[in-house]
Each structure stands twice: as C-alpha cells, then as structure tokens.
Design a protein around this motif. Structure first.
Motif, PDB file in Angstrom:
ATOM      1  N   ALA A   9     -13.273  13.150 -23.909  1.00 23.32           N
ATOM      2  CA  ALA A   9     -14.410  13.204 -22.991  1.00 23.32           C
ATOM      3  C   ALA A   9     -13.970  13.414 -21.547  1.00 23.32           C
ATOM      4  O   ALA A   9     -14.708  13.135 -20.623  1.00 23.32           O
ATOM      5  CB  ALA A   9     -15.223  11.916 -23.100  1.00 23.32           C
ATOM      6  N   GLN A  10     -12.768  13.939 -21.355  1.00 24.64           N
ATOM      7  CA  GLN A  10     -12.269  14.086 -19.993  1.00 24.64           C
ATOM      8  C   GLN A  10     -13.095  15.060 -19.164  1.00 24.64           C
ATOM      9  O   GLN A  10     -13.139  14.951 -17.946  1.00 24.64           O
ATOM     10  CB  GLN A  10     -10.812  14.553 -20.038  1.00 24.64           C
ATOM     11  N   ASP A  11     -13.742  16.026 -19.818  1.00 24.37           N
ATOM     12  CA  ASP A  11     -14.556  17.002 -19.092  1.00 24.37           C
ATOM     13  C   ASP A  11     -15.990  16.527 -18.893  1.00 24.37           C
ATOM     14  O   ASP A  11     -16.820  17.251 -18.370  1.00 24.37           O
ATOM     15  CB  ASP A  11     -14.572  18.343 -19.836  1.00 24.37           C
ATOM     16  N   ARG A  12     -16.270  15.304 -19.319  1.00 28.55           N
ATOM     17  CA  ARG A  12     -17.623  14.787 -19.194  1.00 28.55           C
ATOM     18  C   ARG A  12     -17.607  13.547 -18.294  1.00 28.55           C
ATOM     19  O   ARG A  12     -16.568  12.928 -18.096  1.00 28.55           O
ATOM     20  CB  ARG A  12     -18.179  14.406 -20.572  1.00 28.55           C
ATOM     21  N   PRO A  13     -18.776  13.176 -17.757  1.00 27.86           N
ATOM     22  CA  PRO A  13     -18.817  11.963 -16.949  1.00 27.86           C
ATOM     23  C   PRO A  13     -18.414  10.754 -17.781  1.00 27.86           C
ATOM     24  O   PRO A  13     -18.578  10.732 -19.008  1.00 27.86           O
ATOM     25  CB  PRO A  13     -20.297  11.870 -16.532  1.00 27.86           C
ATOM     26  N   ALA A  14     -17.871   9.731 -17.120  1.00 28.85           N
ATOM     27  CA  ALA A  14     -17.540   8.496 -17.818  1.00 28.85           C
ATOM     28  C   ALA A  14     -18.827   7.874 -18.353  1.00 28.85           C
ATOM     29  O   ALA A  14     -19.920   8.214 -17.929  1.00 28.85           O
ATOM     30  CB  ALA A  14     -16.840   7.534 -16.864  1.00 28.85           C
ATOM     31  N   ARG A  15     -18.691   6.943 -19.306  1.00 30.91           N
ATOM     32  CA  ARG A  15     -19.869   6.299 -19.862  1.00 30.91           C
ATOM     33  C   ARG A  15     -20.576   5.556 -18.739  1.00 30.91           C
ATOM     34  O   ARG A  15     -19.966   4.774 -18.003  1.00 30.91           O
ATOM     35  CB  ARG A  15     -19.505   5.344 -20.976  1.00 30.91           C
ATOM     36  N   LEU A  16     -21.876   5.752 -18.615  1.00 27.33           N
ATOM     37  CA  LEU A  16     -22.635   5.238 -17.487  1.00 27.33           C
ATOM     38  C   LEU A  16     -23.754   4.317 -17.942  1.00 27.33           C
ATOM     39  O   LEU A  16     -24.291   4.471 -19.045  1.00 27.33           O
ATOM     40  CB  LEU A  16     -23.256   6.402 -16.703  1.00 27.33           C
ATOM     41  N   THR A  17     -24.100   3.385 -17.084  1.00 33.57           N
ATOM     42  CA  THR A  17     -25.341   2.641 -17.289  1.00 33.57           C
ATOM     43  C   THR A  17     -26.467   3.480 -16.702  1.00 33.57           C
ATOM     44  O   THR A  17     -26.339   4.043 -15.615  1.00 33.57           O
ATOM     45  CB  THR A  17     -25.284   1.273 -16.607  1.00 33.57           C
ATOM     46  N   VAL A  18     -27.570   3.568 -17.433  1.00 35.16           N
ATOM     47  CA  VAL A  18     -28.648   4.503 -17.098  1.00 35.16           C
ATOM     48  C   VAL A  18     -29.940   3.736 -16.828  1.00 35.16           C
ATOM     49  O   VAL A  18     -30.309   2.830 -17.584  1.00 35.16           O
ATOM     50  CB  VAL A  18     -28.883   5.512 -18.242  1.00 35.16           C
ATOM     51  N   GLY A  19     -30.618   4.110 -15.738  1.00 34.16           N
ATOM     52  CA  GLY A  19     -31.922   3.540 -15.431  1.00 34.16           C
ATOM     53  C   GLY A  19     -32.959   4.640 -15.283  1.00 34.16           C
ATOM     54  O   GLY A  19     -32.625   5.776 -14.954  1.00 34.16           O
ATOM     55  N   VAL A  20     -34.221   4.309 -15.521  1.00 36.64           N
ATOM     56  CA  VAL A  20     -35.319   5.269 -15.435  1.00 36.64           C
ATOM     57  C   VAL A  20     -36.393   4.721 -14.497  1.00 36.64           C
ATOM     58  O   VAL A  20     -36.914   3.631 -14.727  1.00 36.64           O
ATOM     59  CB  VAL A  20     -35.948   5.540 -16.817  1.00 36.64           C
ATOM     60  N   VAL A  21     -36.704   5.477 -13.459  1.00 31.95           N
ATOM     61  CA  VAL A  21     -37.831   5.141 -12.582  1.00 31.95           C
ATOM     62  C   VAL A  21     -38.946   6.124 -12.899  1.00 31.95           C
ATOM     63  O   VAL A  21     -38.902   7.282 -12.492  1.00 31.95           O
ATOM     64  CB  VAL A  21     -37.435   5.221 -11.092  1.00 31.95           C
ATOM     65  N   GLY A  22     -39.931   5.659 -13.661  1.00 32.94           N
ATOM     66  CA  GLY A  22     -41.038   6.517 -14.082  1.00 32.94           C
ATOM     67  C   GLY A  22     -40.989   6.754 -15.577  1.00 32.94           C
ATOM     68  O   GLY A  22     -40.394   7.732 -16.029  1.00 32.94           O
ATOM     69  N   ALA A  23     -41.615   5.862 -16.345  1.00 37.08           N
ATOM     70  CA  ALA A  23     -41.590   5.985 -17.810  1.00 37.08           C
ATOM     71  C   ALA A  23     -42.694   6.916 -18.274  1.00 37.08           C
ATOM     72  O   ALA A  23     -43.548   6.552 -19.080  1.00 37.08           O
ATOM     73  CB  ALA A  23     -41.723   4.609 -18.454  1.00 37.08           C
ATOM     74  N   GLY A  24     -42.688   8.130 -17.766  1.00 37.23           N
ATOM     75  CA  GLY A  24     -43.629   9.150 -18.223  1.00 37.23           C
ATOM     76  C   GLY A  24     -43.109   9.788 -19.494  1.00 37.23           C
ATOM     77  O   GLY A  24     -42.401   9.164 -20.283  1.00 37.23           O
ATOM     78  N   ARG A  25     -43.424  11.051 -19.668  1.00 35.43           N
ATOM     79  CA  ARG A  25     -43.005  11.724 -20.899  1.00 35.43           C
ATOM     80  C   ARG A  25     -41.537  12.118 -20.886  1.00 35.43           C
ATOM     81  O   ARG A  25     -40.898  12.178 -21.934  1.00 35.43           O
ATOM     82  CB  ARG A  25     -43.866  12.969 -21.111  1.00 35.43           C
ATOM     83  N   VAL A  26     -40.991  12.391 -19.711  1.00 32.80           N
ATOM     84  CA  VAL A  26     -39.643  12.942 -19.644  1.00 32.80           C
ATOM     85  C   VAL A  26     -38.559  11.866 -19.556  1.00 32.80           C
ATOM     86  O   VAL A  26     -37.553  11.922 -20.268  1.00 32.80           O
ATOM     87  CB  VAL A  26     -39.521  13.908 -18.448  1.00 32.80           C
ATOM     88  N   GLY A  27     -38.740  10.895 -18.662  1.00 31.56           N
ATOM     89  CA  GLY A  27     -37.691   9.918 -18.399  1.00 31.56           C
ATOM     90  C   GLY A  27     -37.148   9.230 -19.632  1.00 31.56           C
ATOM     91  O   GLY A  27     -35.921   9.242 -19.875  1.00 31.56           O
ATOM     92  N   PRO A  28     -37.988   8.604 -20.461  1.00 31.65           N
ATOM     93  CA  PRO A  28     -37.465   7.941 -21.653  1.00 31.65           C
ATOM     94  C   PRO A  28     -36.763   8.891 -22.614  1.00 31.65           C
ATOM     95  O   PRO A  28     -35.777   8.514 -23.254  1.00 31.65           O
ATOM     96  CB  PRO A  28     -38.729   7.338 -22.286  1.00 31.65           C
ATOM     97  N   ALA A  29     -37.258  10.135 -22.701  1.00 31.81           N
ATOM     98  CA  ALA A  29     -36.624  11.100 -23.610  1.00 31.81           C
ATOM     99  C   ALA A  29     -35.215  11.441 -23.138  1.00 31.81           C
ATOM    100  O   ALA A  29     -34.267  11.488 -23.936  1.00 31.81           O
ATOM    101  CB  ALA A  29     -37.467  12.369 -23.705  1.00 31.81           C
TER     102      ALA A  29
END
Length: 427
Positions: A9-29
């Motif tokens: 996974a060296q070419d990808r971002p490190a494992r991240l904690t993810v947050g969502v501001v706006g639980a509309g149709r897109v954010g949770p997906a």
C-alpha cells in the motif's frame, strides 16, 4: 494516522480515521467504500431522521456527533453538504478552531475546486475536491456503483497523488479537473444527467396522455439505444423529424403540445432549436429544409407568454416576432454553472402582423444558413438561503437541516451532477 503503511500500500494513503459531516446520500456511501479499503469510519454528523437512519444502516456502530466532534476524531473528513452551504460550513469550522493542521478535508461538490476550502487551508488543513459523477440513492447499492465511477478531482499539485489514490481505493477512476473549469464541468453533468431525468419523465407523461399503458416499457429500449448511439457517435446519432427537416411533422407536434400539454411546449421548442443548430453544423440537416423548420420553431411558447420559453413581443400576442430576440441572458440554466453568454447580438427585423400559424410559413426568401433563435436563459440563480456559519451547518440529506448529495444539488450530483447525478451530479 498509521505512519507505516504496508509494502503493498505504499502508493496509497496510510490507513486513516474517517469522519462525515453531512449524512446525505453521498457521505455515508463514500465512507463505507473507504472502510472496505481498510480505513476506519469513526464519526458522522446528521440531524434529520433520514440522516440518522442512513448513517445507522450504512455505517453501523459509528457514533453520531456534532460536526466539530467529527473533525476532532478524524484524520480524513468528508464534507458532503450542498454547494451553497459549503463555504459557510468551512468558515464556521475554522472560526471555532475545529480544523487541525495536517487534517485532510475532502468536499464532494461538483461546482467547487479547492479554493472554497481556503480558510481551512490557511489553518493547516490539506484540501481535496473529489466529486463522484454518479447519482446516489442513499442505500448500500451506491457503494457498488462506485466501481468504475469517474471522479472529478481537483487538488494542489503536492496532494494530487493522494487524491487520486483515495478515489482508486473507493473503486473510482480519477479525472483531473482544473480549478477554473469546475463550474463548466458541473454544468455538463447537470445537462447530461439532471435534465435527462426531466426529459424522460415528460416523455412518459405525454405517452400516458396518448393512451400508452406502460410508457416506461415503451421508452426503455428506444432510450437505451439512443443513449448508446449518442455516447458512441455524438451528433452523428441524431435522428427524427428535426434532423430530417420534416417541418410539417414538427408543426404537428407543436400544435398538439399547445393544445394538450402546453407546459411541455417551451422545452420542446428549446431542444428542437438546439437540435436543428447541431444538425446544421454537422451537415445532417440541409439548409434548404432548415428554412421552413426554423420558421416553425420560431413560434412562441404557450399563448399565455408567461412560460420559460416566452420571448419579447410574445406576451399573449399573436405576432410572429421573427428574429427579435435580444442578446442572450447572462444567467445559466443551471444555478451553479458559470455564465456563458453567446455575445452574439440577435437580428432586429420587423414583426409580422399576421396571425400566428402552427405550420410552415411562407414569408419570402430567407438565409440558407439560418441560426436558431433559441430561448434566452432567464432562470435566476438559486435564492436558497445559505446555512448559518458554524460547525453545526446542514448535514446532508435533502432539507435545510439535511443537505443533499452533489448529484441532488446538480446530478449526477451531480455529475452529475454525471448531479452533480453525474449529479450528475453527482451530476
């Protein structure tokens, strides 16, 4: 954030904690897709019942907190609110000190690049604009649809690889969009996705009026073939009476719509004029046939003259205002799209004093290469009030307290929306 990603996974971002501001149709997906790639959703904000339910279904076990708390817990924050709410949300988060240096802030608006995140960037955040050119349902099927979905990507040069890697991890395909081109990109998705829905729904209504019992089944094969042909061949796929120059048939359409569905007439005329222009430009419509055709299409919208297709001199008047349109309006059809006036003044010939005819007119020789007199863009920009500044800005599900996904505010949102749908909008 894990500073030691695995070798593969060296070419990808490190494992991240993810947050969502706006639980509309897109954010949770998007958060669910990132979770499948190994990232860890840790917080989501939502206000309405729909947002709470959506977050619980797509991100089970992830706590529902305030926007400020989302930023406190997450390395990567998805700001999935409507375009018009985004700037105020960012300003409010910065003013309350919620933004941390080194934090990735990702918005999913088709209209904006990273400039809208400038206050957060000055506070040390890392800005990314990742717009999925897809329409979203707010269910788990959206995660599957992200496979192969194009994303409009805008980011500072030093973050471009990280932005593209995140898109690939979500199953998408990154497409670089320059900051200055974002509004035009978003307008394209809105035309292709949002307005396609309008056209299809209107066609089904007219078929129902004509007595067709299952208009969806009748249109399905035809529209599927037309879309496939258009994507493969562009203007060469144009067919029908306008492209053939069948002025009599078009006149019959206009007469029927004026009688049975006047609300559909302005749209029919606008699309027919645009189709005639494109067919002429690509050699599909012969100039000598275009004369009578454009005469028919120069007619006004419904007699009330108050619809979006009405033009000066047509406010309830039987006059045929040939070539008297003023310069094109400066407001785009899509509230979020940049203005693109044509800059070409229209002819100002005299009006005819005879009664309006629905069929081809015979008013003397005309130019053999006429221009369409398409309707002026008169729709004003959105007047929806923006949310109040502060970290408690709208959350994303379709009301002032629950903003929609990018495709709902455009497309495909988006997109999009190809919405952004591509709103779509997102197209």
């Amino acid at each position: 954030m894990n500073p030691h990603p695995s070798t593969e996974a060296q070419d990808r971002p490190a494992r991240l904690t993810v947050g969502v501001v706006g639980a509309g149709r897109v954010g949770p997906a998007l958060a669910a897709a990132l979770q499948l790639a190994g990232h860890r959703p840790v917080a989501v904000s939502g206000v309405s019942d729909a947002s709470v339910r959506r977050a619980a279904e797509m991100l089970p076990g992830v706590p529902l907190v305030t926007p400020g708390e989302v930023l406190a817990r997450a390395d990567l924050v998805l700001l999935t609110v409507p375009d018009d709410a985004l700037a105020d949300l960012v300003a409010g988060l910065v003013e309350t000190g919620a933004v941390r240096p080194g934090q990735l802030l990702v918005h999913t608006s088709g209209r904006f690049g990273t400039a809208v995140l400038e206050p957060a960037t000055r506070a040390g955040a890392l800005p990314l604009a990742l717009h999925p050119a897809m329409t979203f349902t707010g269910t788990s099927v959206d995660v599957q649809r992200l496979a192969g979905c194009p994303f409009g990507v805008t980011a500072p040069q030093e973050l471009r690889m990280a932005a593209e890697a995140l898109v690939i991890e979500m199953g998408g395909e990154p497409e670089w969009i320059a900051e200055s081109a974002r509004p035009l990109y978003h307008a394209a998705l809105a035309i292709g996705a949002n307005y396609l829905v309008t056209l299809v729904a209107q066609a089904m209504e007219l078929l129902q009026k004509a007595g067709v019992q299952a208009p969806d089944r009748m249109l399905g094969p035809l529209l599927g073939a037309a879309l496939d042909n258009a994507l493969r061949s562009g203007d060469a796929a144009l067919t029908g009476p306008v492209a053939r120059g069948d002025a009599g048939t078009v006149a019959a359409h206009v007469a029927e719509l004026r009688t049975h569905a006047p609300q559909a007439l302005a749209g029919y005329l606008a699309m027919a004029r645009t189709t005639a222009d494109r067919a002429l430009a690509h050699g599909l419509l012969k100039p000598e046939l275009a004369e009578e055709l454009l005469d028919v299409l120069a007619g006004p919208a419904p007699d009330s003259g108050t619809g979006p297709g009405a033009r000066p001199g047509e406010q309830g008047s039987p006059d045929d205002s040939e070539g008297t349109d003023g310069p094109e309006g400066t407001e785009g059809q899509q509230p979020e799209a940049a203005d693109h006036p044509t800059g070409e003044p229209q002819a100002t010939g005299p009006k005819s004093t005879g009664p309006k005819s629905t069929g081809p007119k015979s008013t003397g020789p005309k130019s053999t290469n006429p221009k369409s007199t398409g309707p002026k863009n008169t729709n004003p920009k959105s007047t929806d009030p923006k949310s109040a500044a502060g970290p408690t800005a709208p959350d994303g599900s379709g009301s002032p307290a629950d903003p929609t996904a990018p495709d709902d505010s455009t497309s495909p949102d988006d997109p999009a929306s190809p919405d952004h749908g591509p709103h779509g909008g997102g197209s």
